[in-house]
Design an enzyme around this catalytic site. Structure first.
Site, short mmCIF file in Angstrom:
data_model
loop_
_atom_site.label_atom_id
_atom_site.label_comp_id
_atom_site.label_asym_id
_atom_site.label_seq_id
_atom_site.Cartn_x
_atom_site.Cartn_y
_atom_site.Cartn_z
NE ARG A 33 -3.98 -2.03 2.15
CZ ARG A 33 -5.28 -1.79 2.00
NH1 ARG A 33 -5.73 -0.56 2.02
NH2 ARG A 33 -6.13 -2.77 1.85
NE ARG A 83 1.22 10.12 16.41
CZ ARG A 83 1.41 10.74 15.23
NH1 ARG A 83 2.12 10.18 14.28
NH2 ARG A 83 0.89 11.93 15.00
CB SER A 139 2.86 21.12 12.27
OG SER A 139 1.56 20.62 12.51
CG ASP A 140 -1.46 23.03 12.74
OD1 ASP A 140 -0.87 21.99 12.36
OD2 ASP A 140 -2.57 23.00 13.31
CB THR A 198 2.92 17.24 12.72
OG1 THR A 198 1.89 16.58 11.97
CG2 THR A 198 4.23 17.18 11.95
O1 LIG Z 1 2.49 14.11 11.14
P1 LIG Z 1 1.70 12.86 11.38
O2 LIG Z 1 2.51 11.78 12.04
O3 LIG Z 1 1.01 12.32 10.15
O4 LIG Z 1 0.55 13.26 12.43
C1 LIG Z 1 -0.47 14.22 12.29
O5 LIG Z 1 -0.66 14.67 10.95
C2 LIG Z 1 -1.79 14.02 10.35
C3 LIG Z 1 -2.84 15.06 10.01
O6 LIG Z 1 -2.34 16.00 9.13
C4 LIG Z 1 -2.30 13.01 11.38
O7 LIG Z 1 -1.73 11.76 11.14
C5 LIG Z 1 -1.82 13.64 12.67
O8 LIG Z 1 -1.72 12.76 13.75
O1 LIG Z 2 -3.93 16.12 13.72
C1 LIG Z 2 -3.40 17.22 13.59
C2 LIG Z 2 -2.04 17.37 13.28
C3 LIG Z 2 -1.50 18.62 13.14
N1 LIG Z 2 -2.32 19.67 13.29
C4 LIG Z 2 -3.63 19.55 13.59
O2 LIG Z 2 -4.34 20.55 13.71
N2 LIG Z 2 -4.15 18.33 13.73
#
Ligand SMILES: O=P(O)(O)O[C@H]1O[C@H](CO)[C@@H](O)[C@H]1O
Ligand SMILES: O=c1cc[nH]c(=O)[nH]1
Length: 242
Positions: A50, A94, A210-211, A97
């Protein structure tokens, strides 16, 4: 496939013994590739099913793997189940973000998820009316915290939310969690911690902000990448010697 070849697992096509006991788990399979190519010595791809890339190599001489999990508890629990039950993985970290829920948890900071609340139904299915509290392995958490502190990362330890939904109808919904001290939102940790408890293995979730849901603070992709790489080194060093 010839009838004599039986598969080890449903969603991973690694051979028995090909995946290390310690596995990093990013949601994004391309981040798994970036981690392997940047931090591992002699990485070998162990999964292609996948397109959910997984690699095994060594880090400072210790065998280690990285496996993409996809987004959300449903996808990630498939991989975590198979890694533990079919490949004997024992230390699952894990690396992902998150979106901050608190004004003092800034973009680029690290969040170590001590516990993970969830709006998912997974543990209602398992426990009915009883509530299970999914928590990190304390030893891993402590090591990661100490390493992050030594390296000067702004690091927050506490509760997070593992949500089933990235997009919500109600933009104010986060406020309830924020009032109860929840630091940030992501989408997988509660499932990981629940399975780790079920099978008696170690798990930790380390996140880069990240945000920002409150301040709408933003940053550049380059800055995020730099923090992301620092977080990976924290995760890999926390797992050394396990
Ligand atoms: O950066 P990853 O590990 O993907 O984690 C975050 O980003 C994703 C959402 O954009 C979701 O998987 C959330 O848990
Ligand atoms: O799940 C997520 C990951 C990054 N930012 C978000 O707002 N939600």
């Amino acid at each position: 496939m010839p009838a004599t070849l039986s598969r080890v697992s449903v969603h991973l096509n690694a051979q028995p013994g090909q995946i290390a006991e310690t596995v990093l788990l990013p949601g994004d399979p391309l981040r798994a590739q970036h981690i392997a190519e940047t931090f591992f010595e002699n990485p070998v791809q162990h999964n292609s099913v996948r397109g959910m890339l997984g690699f095994t190599g060594t880090y400072r001489g210790q065998r280690v793997s990285v496996q993409g999990t996809g987004m959300g508890i449903a996808s990630s629990m498939i991989y975590v189940n198979e890694l533990i039950r079919d490949y004997g993985c024992r230390n699952l970290i894990r690396v992902g973000t998150c979106g901050s829920y608190q004004p003092d948890v800034h973009v680029r900071d690290l969040v170590l998820a001590q516990g993970a609340c969830t709006d998912s139904n997974i543990n209602n299915i398992r426990f009915g009316l009883r509530n299970f509290a999914p928590i990190a392995d304390f030893g891993l958490l402590l090591r990661a915290y100490q390493i992050a502190q030594e390296r000067g990362f702004a690091t927050h330890v506490g509760n997070i939310l593992s949500s089933d939904t990235f997009y919500q109808d109600d933009p104010e919904q986060y406020k309830l969690w924020a009032q109860y001290g929840v630091l940030a939102v992501e989408m997988e940790a509660a499932g990981l911690y629940t399975l780790a408890a079920r099978y008696g293995v170690r798990a930790l979730t380390i996140l880069t902000v990240s945000d920002h849901l409150v301040t709408r603070e933003e940053t550049t992709a380059e800055e995020r990448q730099k923090t992301f790489n620092g977080m990976i080194e924290v995760a890999l060093d926390a797992a050394l010697g396990l």
